[in-house]
Design a protein around this motif. Structure first.
Motif, PDB file in Angstrom:
ATOM      1  N   ALA A  97      17.125  -6.615  40.280  1.00  0.00           N
ATOM      2  CA  ALA A  97      15.684  -6.428  40.106  1.00  0.00           C
ATOM      3  C   ALA A  97      15.033  -6.076  41.446  1.00  0.00           C
ATOM      4  O   ALA A  97      15.463  -6.539  42.497  1.00  0.00           O
ATOM      5  CB  ALA A  97      15.061  -7.697  39.548  1.00  0.00           C
ATOM      6  N   ARG A  98      14.010  -5.252  41.388  1.00  0.00           N
ATOM      7  CA  ARG A  98      13.259  -4.915  42.598  1.00  0.00           C
ATOM      8  C   ARG A  98      12.390  -6.096  43.000  1.00  0.00           C
ATOM      9  O   ARG A  98      11.906  -6.840  42.146  1.00  0.00           O
ATOM     10  CB  ARG A  98      12.365  -3.708  42.344  1.00  0.00           C
ATOM     11  N   PRO A  99      12.164  -6.269  44.293  1.00  0.00           N
ATOM     12  CA  PRO A  99      11.228  -7.306  44.736  1.00  0.00           C
ATOM     13  C   PRO A  99       9.840  -7.026  44.165  1.00  0.00           C
ATOM     14  O   PRO A  99       9.482  -5.869  43.923  1.00  0.00           O
ATOM     15  CB  PRO A  99      11.219  -7.160  46.261  1.00  0.00           C
ATOM     16  N   THR A 100       9.060  -8.091  43.941  1.00  0.00           N
ATOM     17  CA  THR A 100       7.731  -7.957  43.341  1.00  0.00           C
ATOM     18  C   THR A 100       6.686  -8.603  44.218  1.00  0.00           C
ATOM     19  O   THR A 100       6.856  -9.742  44.669  1.00  0.00           O
ATOM     20  CB  THR A 100       7.715  -8.628  41.944  1.00  0.00           C
ATOM     21  N   LEU A 101       5.588  -7.903  44.441  1.00  0.00           N
ATOM     22  CA  LEU A 101       4.472  -8.417  45.222  1.00  0.00           C
ATOM     23  C   LEU A 101       3.684  -9.416  44.390  1.00  0.00           C
ATOM     24  O   LEU A 101       3.262  -9.116  43.271  1.00  0.00           O
ATOM     25  CB  LEU A 101       3.559  -7.247  45.639  1.00  0.00           C
ATOM     26  N   LEU A 102       3.503 -10.642  44.935  1.00  0.00           N
ATOM     27  CA  LEU A 102       2.775 -11.697  44.227  1.00  0.00           C
ATOM     28  C   LEU A 102       1.419 -12.001  44.860  1.00  0.00           C
ATOM     29  O   LEU A 102       0.509 -12.485  44.182  1.00  0.00           O
ATOM     30  CB  LEU A 102       3.604 -12.986  44.201  1.00  0.00           C
ATOM     31  N   VAL A 103       1.307 -11.743  46.166  1.00  0.00           N
ATOM     32  CA  VAL A 103       0.045 -11.932  46.886  1.00  0.00           C
ATOM     33  C   VAL A 103      -0.181 -10.682  47.728  1.00  0.00           C
ATOM     34  O   VAL A 103       0.729 -10.213  48.406  1.00  0.00           O
ATOM     35  CB  VAL A 103       0.089 -13.183  47.806  1.00  0.00           C
ATOM     36  N   ASP A 104      -1.388 -10.154  47.670  1.00  0.00           N
ATOM     37  CA  ASP A 104      -1.747  -8.973  48.456  1.00  0.00           C
ATOM     38  C   ASP A 104      -3.041  -9.263  49.195  1.00  0.00           C
ATOM     39  O   ASP A 104      -4.070  -9.535  48.566  1.00  0.00           O
ATOM     40  CB  ASP A 104      -1.902  -7.762  47.535  1.00  0.00           C
ATOM     41  N   GLU A 105      -2.971  -9.250  50.517  1.00  0.00           N
ATOM     42  CA  GLU A 105      -4.128  -9.524  51.378  1.00  0.00           C
ATOM     43  C   GLU A 105      -4.848 -10.813  50.983  1.00  0.00           C
ATOM     44  O   GLU A 105      -6.061 -10.840  50.817  1.00  0.00           O
ATOM     45  CB  GLU A 105      -5.092  -8.331  51.378  1.00  0.00           C
ATOM     46  N   GLY A 106      -4.068 -11.880  50.795  1.00  0.00           N
ATOM     47  CA  GLY A 106      -4.632 -13.193  50.500  1.00  0.00           C
ATOM     48  C   GLY A 106      -5.029 -13.427  49.056  1.00  0.00           C
ATOM     49  O   GLY A 106      -5.460 -14.513  48.691  1.00  0.00           O
ATOM     50  N   ARG A 107      -4.858 -12.424  48.204  1.00  0.00           N
ATOM     51  CA  ARG A 107      -5.267 -12.527  46.806  1.00  0.00           C
ATOM     52  C   ARG A 107      -4.039 -12.682  45.917  1.00  0.00           C
ATOM     53  O   ARG A 107      -3.123 -11.864  45.939  1.00  0.00           O
ATOM     54  CB  ARG A 107      -6.042 -11.259  46.432  1.00  0.00           C
ATOM     55  N   LEU A 108      -4.032 -13.776  45.126  1.00  0.00           N
ATOM     56  CA  LEU A 108      -2.952 -13.990  44.160  1.00  0.00           C
ATOM     57  C   LEU A 108      -3.036 -12.928  43.067  1.00  0.00           C
ATOM     58  O   LEU A 108      -4.119 -12.666  42.542  1.00  0.00           O
ATOM     59  CB  LEU A 108      -3.068 -15.379  43.541  1.00  0.00           C
ATOM     60  N   LEU A 109      -1.928 -12.323  42.743  1.00  0.00           N
ATOM     61  CA  LEU A 109      -1.882 -11.288  41.705  1.00  0.00           C
ATOM     62  C   LEU A 109      -1.435 -11.942  40.396  1.00  0.00           C
ATOM     63  O   LEU A 109      -0.244 -12.095  40.124  1.00  0.00           O
ATOM     64  CB  LEU A 109      -0.941 -10.160  42.118  1.00  0.00           C
ATOM     65  N   ALA A 110      -2.419 -12.347  39.600  1.00  0.00           N
ATOM     66  CA  ALA A 110      -2.177 -13.147  38.396  1.00  0.00           C
ATOM     67  C   ALA A 110      -1.195 -12.484  37.437  1.00  0.00           C
ATOM     68  O   ALA A 110      -0.315 -13.147  36.875  1.00  0.00           O
ATOM     69  CB  ALA A 110      -3.500 -13.438  37.687  1.00  0.00           C
ATOM     70  N   GLU A 111      -1.331 -11.194  37.232  1.00  0.00           N
ATOM     71  CA  GLU A 111      -0.444 -10.490  36.301  1.00  0.00           C
ATOM     72  C   GLU A 111       1.004 -10.544  36.780  1.00  0.00           C
ATOM     73  O   GLU A 111       1.927 -10.779  35.991  1.00  0.00           O
ATOM     74  CB  GLU A 111      -0.899  -9.034  36.151  1.00  0.00           C
ATOM     75  N   ALA A 112       1.217 -10.347  38.074  1.00  0.00           N
ATOM     76  CA  ALA A 112       2.574 -10.397  38.631  1.00  0.00           C
ATOM     77  C   ALA A 112       3.133 -11.815  38.550  1.00  0.00           C
ATOM     78  O   ALA A 112       4.313 -12.002  38.217  1.00  0.00           O
ATOM     79  CB  ALA A 112       2.563  -9.919  40.078  1.00  0.00           C
ATOM     80  N   LEU A 113       2.308 -12.804  38.830  1.00  0.00           N
ATOM     81  CA  LEU A 113       2.756 -14.199  38.732  1.00  0.00           C
ATOM     82  C   LEU A 113       3.204 -14.519  37.316  1.00  0.00           C
ATOM     83  O   LEU A 113       4.266 -15.117  37.100  1.00  0.00           O
ATOM     84  CB  LEU A 113       1.638 -15.158  39.149  1.00  0.00           C
ATOM     85  N   GLN A 114       2.405 -14.119  36.347  1.00  0.00           N
ATOM     86  CA  GLN A 114       2.733 -14.387  34.954  1.00  0.00           C
ATOM     87  C   GLN A 114       3.998 -13.643  34.533  1.00  0.00           C
ATOM     88  O   GLN A 114       4.885 -14.218  33.901  1.00  0.00           O
ATOM     89  CB  GLN A 114       1.564 -13.996  34.050  1.00  0.00           C
ATOM     90  N   GLU A 115       4.083 -12.381  34.886  1.00  0.00           N
ATOM     91  CA  GLU A 115       5.237 -11.560  34.511  1.00  0.00           C
ATOM     92  C   GLU A 115       6.532 -12.121  35.099  1.00  0.00           C
ATOM     93  O   GLU A 115       7.580 -12.096  34.451  1.00  0.00           O
ATOM     94  CB  GLU A 115       5.017 -10.126  35.015  1.00  0.00           C
ATOM     95  N   GLN A 116       6.477 -12.630  36.318  1.00  0.00           N
ATOM     96  CA  GLN A 116       7.672 -13.132  36.991  1.00  0.00           C
ATOM     97  C   GLN A 116       7.892 -14.629  36.782  1.00  0.00           C
ATOM     98  O   GLN A 116       8.849 -15.195  37.325  1.00  0.00           O
ATOM     99  CB  GLN A 116       7.593 -12.825  38.491  1.00  0.00           C
ATOM    100  N   ARG A 117       6.995 -15.274  36.032  1.00  0.00           N
ATOM    101  CA  ARG A 117       7.092 -16.707  35.737  1.00  0.00           C
ATOM    102  C   ARG A 117       7.106 -17.555  37.012  1.00  0.00           C
ATOM    103  O   ARG A 117       7.916 -18.461  37.186  1.00  0.00           O
ATOM    104  CB  ARG A 117       8.315 -17.009  34.869  1.00  0.00           C
ATOM    105  N   VAL A 118       6.190 -17.237  37.902  1.00  0.00           N
ATOM    106  CA  VAL A 118       6.009 -17.988  39.138  1.00  0.00           C
ATOM    107  C   VAL A 118       4.618 -18.598  39.094  1.00  0.00           C
ATOM    108  O   VAL A 118       3.648 -17.926  38.738  1.00  0.00           O
ATOM    109  CB  VAL A 118       6.138 -17.063  40.379  1.00  0.00           C
TER     110      VAL A 118
END
Length: 170
Positions: A97-118
Motif C-alpha cells: 500500500a502507498r503511504p497515506t497523509l493523515l495530517v497536513d499543516e496541522g490539520r487532521l484529515l478526517a476522511e483519511a483517518l476514517q479510511e485507514q482506520r486510524v
C-alpha cells in the motif's frame, strides 16, 4: 516417505500458488494496519515458511518432496514478487500500500483517518512521541506502508520532497 506421487507435487504447486495469492490479496484488502511493520509479501513468506516447515515436520500426510516443493515455491513466489515490485512500473502498488497523509499543516484529515482506520488519539500519540505538543507545529503525519506513523515537524519540512508519492485523501 520421500516421494508419493507426481499428482501430490502438482497439487502442492497449484494449491500453494492459490493460497499465496489469496493471502496477499486478503492482507492487501484488510489494509496497512493489519501488517504493522511488515509489508504483505514479507509477512506472507515469514508465516508461510514457518507453517510449511511445521507441516513438513509434523504431518505424516505431507511427504518430504511435497514440503520441499512448497518451500521452493514460496521462495520462487517471493522472488517473483520482489522482482515485480522493483522492475515493473506500478508493481510495488500491487503488493504494498502507498503511504497515506493523515495530517497536513496541522490539520487532521478526517476522511483519511476514517479510511485507514486510524484514530485521532493514535495520531496525537505519534506527535507527542516526537516531543511536540501542538498539531499546529506539524507539517505532516504519514501512515507508512508498514503501518507506522511518521511525523514531520513544520521546522523540518523543508520543500516537502519527502512527501512525494504519499497518497492524499480524496
Amino acid at each position: 516417505m520421500w516421494f508419493d506421487s507426481w499428482f501430490d507435487i502438482a497439487r502442492v504447486l497449484a494449491v500453494g500458488t492459490a493460497a499465496y495469492v489469496t493471502l496477499v490479496v486478503v492482507l492487501r484488502l484488510t489494509g496497512k494496519r493489519t501488517l504493522s511493520k511488515l509489508n504483505a509479501f514479507d509477512l506472507v513468506v515469514s508465516v508461510a515458511f514457518g507453517s510449511t516447515l511445521a507441516t513438513i515436520l509434523l504431518s505424516s500426510d505431507v511427504s518430504w518432496a511435497e514440503g520441499a516443493t512448497a518451500l521452493a515455491l514460496l521462495a520462487c513466489l517471493q522472488f517473483a514478487v520482489a522482482w515485480t515490485t522493483t522492475h515493473l512500473p506500478g508493481g510495488r502498488s500491487i503488493v504494498t500500500a502507498r503511504p497515506t497523509l493523515l495530517v497536513d499543516e496541522g490539520r487532521l484529515l478526517a476522511e483519511a483517518l476514517q479510511e485507514q482506520r486510524v484514530t485521532e488519539d493514535e495520531v496525537r500519540q505519534a506527535v507527542r512521541s516526537t516531543g511536540s505538543g501542538d498539531l499546529a507545529d506539524i507539517a505532516a503525519v504519514v501512515l507508512e506502508s508498514d503501518g507506522s506513523l511518521s511525523v514531520i515537524s513544520s521546522s523540518k519540512a523543508g520543500n516537502r520532497s519527502a512527501l512525494e508519492g504519499v497518497r492524499r485523501a480524496s
